[in-house]
Design a protein around this motif. Structure first.
Motif, PDB file in Angstrom:
ATOM      1  N   THR A  32      -9.191   5.413   1.390  1.00 41.45           N
ATOM      2  CA  THR A  32      -9.181   4.586   0.067  1.00 41.45           C
ATOM      3  C   THR A  32     -10.652   4.812  -0.418  1.00 41.45           C
ATOM      4  OG1 THR A  32      -7.490   3.191   0.720  1.00 41.45           O
ATOM      5  CG2 THR A  32      -8.801   2.567  -1.021  1.00 41.45           C
ATOM      6  N   ILE A  33     -11.372   4.351   0.325  1.00 46.64           N
ATOM      7  CA  ILE A  33     -13.085   4.456   0.115  1.00 46.64           C
ATOM      8  C   ILE A  33     -13.331   5.719  -0.472  1.00 46.64           C
ATOM      9  CG2 ILE A  33     -15.513   4.468   0.847  1.00 46.64           C
ATOM     10  CD1 ILE A  33     -14.578   2.148   2.718  1.00 46.64           C
ATOM     11  N   LEU A  34     -12.984   6.903   0.212  1.00 46.29           N
ATOM     12  CA  LEU A  34     -13.099   8.416  -0.310  1.00 46.29           C
ATOM     13  C   LEU A  34     -12.656   8.452  -1.648  1.00 46.29           C
ATOM     14  CD1 LEU A  34     -12.623  10.456   2.991  1.00 46.29           C
ATOM     15  CD2 LEU A  34     -15.012   9.813   1.786  1.00 46.29           C
ATOM     16  N   ALA A  35     -11.294   7.915  -1.960  1.00 48.57           N
ATOM     17  CA  ALA A  35     -10.653   8.265  -3.171  1.00 48.57           C
ATOM     18  C   ALA A  35     -11.454   7.227  -4.103  1.00 48.57           C
ATOM     19  CB  ALA A  35      -9.200   7.636  -3.126  1.00 48.57           C
ATOM     20  N   LEU A  36     -11.992   6.519  -3.860  1.00 52.80           N
ATOM     21  CA  LEU A  36     -13.081   5.835  -4.882  1.00 52.80           C
ATOM     22  C   LEU A  36     -14.151   6.658  -5.487  1.00 52.80           C
ATOM     23  CD1 LEU A  36     -12.752   2.211  -3.399  1.00 52.80           C
ATOM     24  CD2 LEU A  36     -11.423   3.027  -5.220  1.00 52.80           C
ATOM     25  N   PHE A  37     -14.760   7.311  -4.266  1.00 54.28           N
ATOM     26  CA  PHE A  37     -16.036   7.945  -4.620  1.00 54.28           C
ATOM     27  C   PHE A  37     -16.055   9.489  -4.737  1.00 54.28           C
ATOM     28  CE2 PHE A  37     -17.081   3.714  -2.821  1.00 54.28           C
ATOM     29  CZ  PHE A  37     -17.969   3.318  -3.699  1.00 54.28           C
ATOM     30  N   VAL A  85       0.773  -1.198   0.068  1.00 54.07           N
ATOM     31  CA  VAL A  85       0.040   0.036   0.028  1.00 54.07           C
ATOM     32  C   VAL A  85       0.804   1.101   0.073  1.00 54.07           C
ATOM     33  CG1 VAL A  85      -1.993  -1.018   0.922  1.00 54.07           C
ATOM     34  CG2 VAL A  85      -0.302  -0.328   2.448  1.00 54.07           C
ATOM     35  N   GLU A  86       2.050   1.125   0.751  1.00 54.37           N
ATOM     36  CA  GLU A  86       2.870   2.435   0.735  1.00 54.37           C
ATOM     37  C   GLU A  86       3.404   2.575  -0.782  1.00 54.37           C
ATOM     38  OE1 GLU A  86       5.929   3.715   3.618  1.00 54.37           O
ATOM     39  OE2 GLU A  86       7.302   2.708   1.991  1.00 54.37           O
ATOM     40  N   VAL A  87       3.826   1.525  -1.697  1.00 55.40           N
ATOM     41  CA  VAL A  87       4.418   1.785  -2.682  1.00 55.40           C
ATOM     42  C   VAL A  87       3.299   2.412  -3.763  1.00 55.40           C
ATOM     43  CG1 VAL A  87       5.446   0.757  -4.835  1.00 55.40           C
ATOM     44  CG2 VAL A  87       6.553   0.479  -2.536  1.00 55.40           C
ATOM     45  N   GLN A 130      -8.738   4.694 -11.075  1.00 55.27           N
ATOM     46  CA  GLN A 130      -9.434   4.988  -9.772  1.00 55.27           C
ATOM     47  C   GLN A 130      -9.924   3.779  -9.297  1.00 55.27           C
ATOM     48  OE1 GLN A 130     -12.400   7.999 -10.061  1.00 55.27           O
ATOM     49  NE2 GLN A 130     -12.588   8.396  -8.161  1.00 55.27           N
ATOM     50  N   GLN A 131     -10.868   3.129  -9.538  1.00 54.49           N
ATOM     51  CA  GLN A 131     -11.515   2.215  -8.784  1.00 54.49           C
ATOM     52  C   GLN A 131     -10.586   0.972  -8.542  1.00 54.49           C
ATOM     53  OE1 GLN A 131     -14.551   2.427  -8.055  1.00 54.49           O
ATOM     54  NE2 GLN A 131     -14.375   4.413  -8.869  1.00 54.49           N
ATOM     55  N   ALA A 132      -9.444   0.859  -9.340  1.00 53.12           N
ATOM     56  CA  ALA A 132      -8.431  -0.298  -8.966  1.00 53.12           C
ATOM     57  C   ALA A 132      -7.772  -0.064  -7.613  1.00 53.12           C
ATOM     58  CB  ALA A 132      -7.295  -0.178 -10.033  1.00 53.12           C
ATOM     59  N   TYR A 133      -7.937   1.155  -7.204  1.00 48.73           N
ATOM     60  CA  TYR A 133      -7.348   1.626  -5.765  1.00 48.73           C
ATOM     61  C   TYR A 133      -8.118   0.523  -4.699  1.00 48.73           C
ATOM     62  CZ  TYR A 133      -4.360   5.264  -7.245  1.00 48.73           C
ATOM     63  OH  TYR A 133      -3.372   6.059  -7.588  1.00 48.73           O
ATOM     64  N   ALA A 134      -9.145   0.249  -5.118  1.00 52.59           N
ATOM     65  CA  ALA A 134     -10.007  -0.926  -4.262  1.00 52.59           C
ATOM     66  C   ALA A 134      -9.050  -1.984  -3.755  1.00 52.59           C
ATOM     67  CB  ALA A 134     -11.407  -1.299  -5.076  1.00 52.59           C
ATOM     68  N   VAL A 135      -8.199  -2.249  -4.613  1.00 53.64           N
ATOM     69  CA  VAL A 135      -7.414  -3.427  -3.964  1.00 53.64           C
ATOM     70  C   VAL A 135      -6.519  -3.187  -2.649  1.00 53.64           C
ATOM     71  CG1 VAL A 135      -6.881  -4.084  -6.583  1.00 53.64           C
ATOM     72  CG2 VAL A 135      -5.164  -2.640  -5.270  1.00 53.64           C
ATOM     73  N   MET A 136      -6.610  -1.972  -2.400  1.00 49.36           N
ATOM     74  CA  MET A 136      -6.031  -1.553  -1.313  1.00 49.36           C
ATOM     75  C   MET A 136      -6.765  -1.796   0.244  1.00 49.36           C
ATOM     76  SD  MET A 136      -3.540   1.530  -1.657  1.00 49.36           S
ATOM     77  CE  MET A 136      -4.712   2.633  -2.243  1.00 49.36           C
TER      78      MET A 136
END
Length: 406
Positions: free
Chosen positions: A307-312, A242-244, A380-386
Motif C-alpha cells: 500500500t505504501i508503495l502504491a502511494l509513492f 481492504v479486499e473489496v 491514489q492518496q486515498a489508498y492510505a485508508v488501508m
C-alpha cells in the motif's frame, strides 16, 4: 474410504459451481462501479454505493438466513437463494429502461440477499463433503473456483460494458448494454436453482456435521465476553474492506490515471490472479510449512508495504501494487475465522453469524475510500485508508487473537 471419496465428487462439483457463481456475480462489481460512474456522471463516493448496496445485505441477512435455513433446510435454502439472486439480476432490465441508478442499487441489494442465503447454506458443504482433515484444502479449491469466475466475469463484462465509453452514446444506449448479459445471467441462475432442487446427491446439513458444540462451555454470558471474537470481528471487517477496495476500485483508479477504458477494465483480473496464486500457495504450504497465523501476519505486513508503495509510485507500477494486495488478502478469511471462534463452545453458532455480518466492511470501507478520494481529489492518496486496516489485522495476528479475557 476411496468409494466414499468418489461419492463426494458429484456434490462437490455442484458446490464448486455455486462458488463459481459467487465469484461471477461478486467480482463484476468493480466493472459496474466504472460503468455506472460514467453512465450517470457519479462522484467516487456515489459510485461506491454499488459495493455498499451489495455487501450491506450480508449484515442485514446473516442472522435471518440462519432462521430461514432452519425452516426450509439447506438444499431448499440454496435453491431459494439462487431464485432471489435471479430476481435481483432481472431488476437490472427495468433499471436500464428507466435509467435509474437507485433501481440498479435495489437489484444489487436483492442479489446480495440471495447470495447471503446461498453462501450461508453452501459453505458448510465444503467441510462435510469429505474427510474433515482435508477440509481446508477443499475450501482453497472453492476459493480458486470463486476467483476464476471473477476473472471471467471482469473480462466478459469489462469487454461488454466498458468498450467504447459513454461519450459517443446517450445514457439510454449506454445502459442498454446490461440488458442482454443480465437476462442471460437470470436464466442461468434459474436453471441452477432447479438443478439444486432436483439434486439427489446433496445431504442435509445437521448441526453435528457443522461441528457446532452446543454444550455449555463456560460461564460467559454472551459472545462479547470473548475478546478473541470481538477483536476478530473488527479484524474481519477490516479484511473484507481492504479486499473489496483492492478488487473493486482498481479499474476506476486506472481510468483516473489516464489508461484507456478497455485496458483499465482488465486491471481487476490482475488482483484476482494474484489472489488465486495465494490460494494455490496456501494449498501447498499451509499448515505443513507455514501456520495460518504466521501467514496472516506476513499477509498483513505485505499489505502495509505494498500500500505504501502504491502511494509513492506512479502509473502502471502503482496499479500493479494495488493488484498485489490480492496476494496479501488471499488467505486472510480462513486464517482469521478459526482464531475468532476458538474456545467459544455453545456460542460458536451465533458468533459465526456475527462474523458473516462483518462482511459489512465491504459495504462501508469502499465508501470511506471514495469519500476521501473526493475530498482530497486523489484516488491514489486515498489508498492510505488501508494502512491502519492492515495494521489492525497485523495486531490481531500477533497478539489480539490470544486475548481470552478483558
Amino acid at each position: 474410504m476411496e468409494q466414499n471419496n468418489k461419492s463426494y465428487l458429484g456434490p462437490l462439483f455442484l458446490i464448486g459451481i455455486l462458488f463459481f457463481v459467487f465469484g461471477f456475480v461478486t467480482w463484476v462489481n468493480g466493472t459496474l462501479i466504472s460503468f455506472f460512474k460514467q453512465a450517470f456522471g457519479l462522484s467516487n463516493t456515489s459510485s461506491y454505493l454499488v459495493t455498499f448496496a451489495f455487501f450491506i445485505s450480508y449484515t442485514i441477512m446473516a442472522i435471518p438466513s440462519s432462521y430461514v435455513l432452519k425452516k426450509v433446510g439447506f438444499k431448499k435454502g440454496m435453491s431459494l437463494g439462487l431464485g432471489i439472486m435471479a430476481i435481483g439480476t432481472l431488476i437490472f432490465v427495468p433499471a436500464a429502461k428507466a435509467e435509474s441508478y437507485a433501481l440498479f442499487l435495489v437489484g444489487l441489494f436483492t442479489i446480495g440477499i440471495g447470495l447471503t442465503l446461498l453462501q450461508t447454506a453452501s459453505n458448510p458443504y465444503a467441510t462435510i463433503l469429505g474427510p474433515r482433515e482435508s477440509a481446508a484444502q477443499r475450501i482453497s479449491f472453492m476459493g480458486i473456483a470463486n476467483k476464476t469466475a471473477g476473472i471471467i466475469s471482469q473480462k466478459v463484462f469489462g469487454g461488454i460494458l466498458l468498450a467504447g465509453g459513454a461519450a459517443a452514446a446517450t445514457a439510454a444506449d449506454h445502459l442498454d448494454k446490461v440488458v442482454v448479459p443480465y437476462l442471460i445471467l437470470t436464466g442461468v441462475l434459474i436453471i441452477l436453482a432447479v438443478l439444486i432442487q432436483l439434486s439427489k446427491g446433496l445431504p442435509e446439513v445437521s448441526e453435528e456435521q457443522e461441528g457446532i458444540d452446543e454444550r455449555a462451555f463456560s460461564n460467559k454470558k454472551s459472545v462479547f465476553d470473548f475478546p478473541n471474537l470481538v477483536l476478530g470481528l473488527i479484524t474481519l471487517f477490516c479484511y473484507v474492506g481492504v479486499e473489496v477496495i483492492a478488487g473493486d476500485t482498481i479499474i476506476s483508479y486506472g481510468i483516473s490515471l489516464g489508461f484507456p477504458q478497455e485496458e483499465a477494465s482488465q486491471f481487476g483480473t490482475y488482483t484476482l490472479w494474484l489472489m488465486m496464486l495465494g490460494y494455490v500457495l496456501g494449498i501447498f504450504l499451509i499448515p505443513k510449512y507455514v501456520s495460518q497465523q504466521t501467514w496472516l501476519k506476513l499477509s498483513a505486513i505485505l499489505g502495509v508495504i505494498v500500500t505504501i508503495l502504491a502511494l509513492f509510485t506512479t502509473g502502471f507500477t502503482s496499479v500493479i501494487c494495488i493488484a498485489i494486495l490480492g496476494l496479501a488478502n488471499a488467505i486472510m478469511w480462513p486464517a482469521i475465522w478459526p482464531l475468532a471462534i476458538d474456545g467459544l463452545g455453545k456460542f460458536t453458532k451465533i458468533a459465526s453469524a456475527w462474523l458473516i455480518m462483518m462482511i459489512a466492511g465491504g459495504a462501508i470501507l469502499p465508501l470511506v475510500y471514495g469519500a476521501v478520494a473526493d475530498a482530497i481529489q486523489s484516488p491514489q492518496q486515498a489508498y492510505a485508508v488501508m494502512i491502519p486496516l492492515y495494521l489492525f489485522i497485523l495486531y490481531y495476528a500477533m497478539s489480539g487473537h490470544k486475548k481470552k479475557s478483558w
